[in-house]
Write an enzyme that holds these catalytic residues in place. Structure first.
Site, PDB file in Angstrom:
ATOM      1  N   SER A 149       1.080  -1.337  -0.044  1.00 59.56           N
ATOM      2  CA  SER A 149       0.075  -0.024   0.041  1.00 59.56           C
ATOM      3  C   SER A 149       0.888   1.228   0.051  1.00 59.56           C
ATOM      4  CB  SER A 149      -1.001  -0.037   1.337  1.00 59.56           C
ATOM      5  OG  SER A 149      -1.868  -0.936   1.040  1.00 59.56           O
ATOM      6  N   ASP A 176      -6.570  -8.229   4.666  1.00 61.79           N
ATOM      7  CA  ASP A 176      -5.847  -9.221   3.685  1.00 61.79           C
ATOM      8  C   ASP A 176      -5.210 -10.343   4.337  1.00 61.79           C
ATOM      9  OD1 ASP A 176      -6.104  -7.187   1.457  1.00 61.79           O
ATOM     10  OD2 ASP A 176      -4.540  -6.189   1.956  1.00 61.79           O
TER      11      ASP A 176
HETATM   12  C1  S3P Z   1      -5.593  -1.469   0.123  1.00 62.91           C
HETATM   13  C2  S3P Z   1      -6.926  -1.476   0.695  1.00 62.91           C
HETATM   14  C3  S3P Z   1      -7.626  -2.802   0.856  1.00 62.91           C
HETATM   15  C4  S3P Z   1      -6.527  -3.977   0.604  1.00 62.91           C
HETATM   16  C5  S3P Z   1      -5.709  -3.993  -0.516  1.00 62.91           C
HETATM   17  C6  S3P Z   1      -4.800  -2.615  -0.302  1.00 62.91           C
HETATM   18  C7  S3P Z   1      -5.048  -0.079  -0.095  1.00 62.91           C
HETATM   19  O1  S3P Z   1      -8.688  -2.805  -0.203  1.00 62.91           O
HETATM   20  O2  S3P Z   1      -7.525  -5.275   0.447  1.00 62.91           O
HETATM   21  O3  S3P Z   1      -5.142  -4.921  -0.466  1.00 62.91           O
HETATM   22  O4  S3P Z   1      -3.869  -0.015  -0.434  1.00 62.91           O
HETATM   23  O5  S3P Z   1      -5.634   0.778   0.000  1.00 62.91           O
HETATM   24  P1  S3P Z   1     -10.106  -2.331   0.136  1.00 62.91           P
HETATM   25  O6  S3P Z   1     -10.065  -1.011   0.051  1.00 62.91           O
HETATM   26  O7  S3P Z   1     -10.940  -2.835  -1.145  1.00 62.91           O
HETATM   27  O8  S3P Z   1     -10.591  -3.056   1.260  1.00 62.91           O
END
Ligand code: S3P
Length: 439
Positions: A26, A320
């Site tokens: 992220s 995750d």
């Molecule tokens: C993320 C947010 C999450 C996560 C993804 C990365 C991000 O998704 O599952 O792997 O970097 O903002 P969602 O916003 O769909 O929950």
């Protein structure tokens, strides 16, 4: 065509040693996005050199940003300023990365040029209306397929977006971040309210770059008044990658693992809380702050886990990590119940169904429900399971091998490269008996 990769894991063994797992995915995405929009040169270390983050990097190169990469996690971004991106010459291909597509849709909605976002088979099935609908309320012009999926055709509406006050129907950091990025180009204020806390790396990194964003309880707001000034970013290890070893070392008797320099932002540590509720021995050592993000070393030793009802408020904070948490549950004494996790059905795969199918093949009593799973802990058998091209499913079943009573074969593992290319090397160094075959 990407090669098919099959993982084969010998049952048994234990994990011992020290490791620094891959950089946070992220934060790596956001470092490229915000570094590109900054004025000046941003230096990033610890960048995740994996397909997802590299898709974001390539997209910004395609929009005229000079980005140097040495291949060892060091990236130099020559920022072009908030209004300096150029029209890409071709559709931006974002591979498997939902974060790239959803965040970019917000950023590109207010640019002075048009763009098209495409992705691989999995990304092309994932819901995009969750971003295009609120963006349309802001005045954006984005076409999806009839099903509300990619490709996204974005007509840039520079100077024509207006801020909204949006209450998100689901807890999603991607939707929140998308709208904050669009809000940097909108008239008036853009406010986003979340039903439960989600990862706040966008808010923290914007602040680090000197861009005003205010956070009040569960609401973040932003306006177009601001600029980003280049900075240096040290990306910590991804707790989502560390999670495989937190579980592995917990379930395999006599294990003892130290995971160095892991990001422990409180919006990401649900996996530690859940494992501790299950009885895990996890120590948080050497806590400090790096570039506005909390970081620590995590020391984990094995123990007999017990089944729990997973508190719903922890779900978005561990979103995750459920594939590998289901493996922990399968090794626990008693029943584990997960509810309130319907978002798992729209990840890189339907993680409820795919994990339940795989666990059942391995002889585990795992019952999928509409928003979670009920797992009776017990013995894990051997067999061949399908990862459905989902990186976290592939790695979770590899970890299951530590407690299985026979070897496990996992099909379709090439996408481990989207988030954790060094997984096999690191895992085998620590003691997992994992080999891979390509065809
Ligand atoms: C993320 C947010 C999450 C996560 C993804 C990365 C991000 O998704 O599952 O792997 O970097 O903002 P969602 O916003 O769909 O929950």
């Amino acid at each position: 065509m990407t090669k098919k990769i099959t993982f084969k894991v010998q049952n048994g063994g234990l994990l011992r040693g020290e490791a620094r797992v891959a950089g946070d995915k992220s934060m790596s995405h956001r470092s490229i996005m915000l570094g590109s929009l900054a004025e000046g040169v941003t230096h990033v270390t610890g960048f995740l050199e994996a397909e997802d983050a590299l898709a974001t990097l390539q997209a910004f190169r395609d929009m005229g940003v000079e980005i140097e990469r040495t291949g060892d996690g060091c990236v130099t971004i020559h920022g072009v300023g908030k209004h300096g991106l150029k029209a890409p010459q071709a559709p931006l291909y974002l591979g498997n990365s939902g974060t790239s597509m959803r965040l970019l849709s917000g950023l590109l909605a207010g640019q002075a040029f048009n763009s098209v976002l495409t992705g691989d088979e999995s990304l092309s099935k994932r819901p995009m209306k969750r971003v295009t609908e609120p963006l349309a309320q802001m005045g954006a012009d984005i076409k999806t397929t009839e099903k509300g999926t990619a490709p996204l055709e974005i007509t840039g509406r520079a100077g024509q977006l207006t801020g909204i006050d949006y209450v998100m129907p689901m807890a999603s950091a991607q939707v929140k971040s998308c709208l904050l990025l669009a809000g940097m180009y909108a008239q008036g204020e853009t406010k986003v309210t979340e039903p439960a806390p989600t990862r706040d790396h966008t808010e923290r990194m914007l602040t680090g770059f000197g861009y005003p964003v205010s956070v009040n309880k569960n609401q973040a707001s932003i306006t177009a008044n601001g600029r980003l000034t280049a900075m240096t970013i040290d990306v910590p290890s991804d707790i989502s990658s560390a999670a495989f070893f937190l579980v592995g070392a917990s379930i395999a008797p006599n294990s003892d693992v130290l995971l160095k320099h892991v990001g422990i932002n409180p919006t990401r540590t649900g996996v530690i809380d859940i494992l501790r509720l299950m009885g895990a021995n996890i120590e948080i050592l050497n806590e400090h702050t790096v570039g506005g993000e909390p970081v620590a070393d995590l020391h984990v030793t094995s123990c007999q886990l017990k089944g729990i009802e997973i508190p719903e408020h922890l779900v978005p904070l561990a979103i995750d990590e459920f594939p590998v948490l289901f493996i922990a549950a399968a090794c626990a004494e008693g029943e584990t119940r997960l509810t309130g996790a319907e978002e798992l059905r729209v990840k890189e795969s339907d993680r409820i169904q795919v994990m339940a199918d795989g666990l059942q093949i391995l002889g585990v009593n795992a019952q999928p429900t509409s928003d979670g799973m009920i797992i009776q802990g017990g013995e894990i058998g051997g067999g061949t399971v399908e990862s459905h091209g989902d990186h976290r499913i592939a790695m979770a079943f590899a970890i299951a091998g530590l407690r299985a009573i026979a070897p496990i074969t996992i099909l379709d593992c090439a996408n481990v490269n989207t988030s954790f290319p060094e997984f096999k090397e690191l895992a085998t160094n620590l003691g997992l008996q994992l080999s891979s075959e390509e065809d």
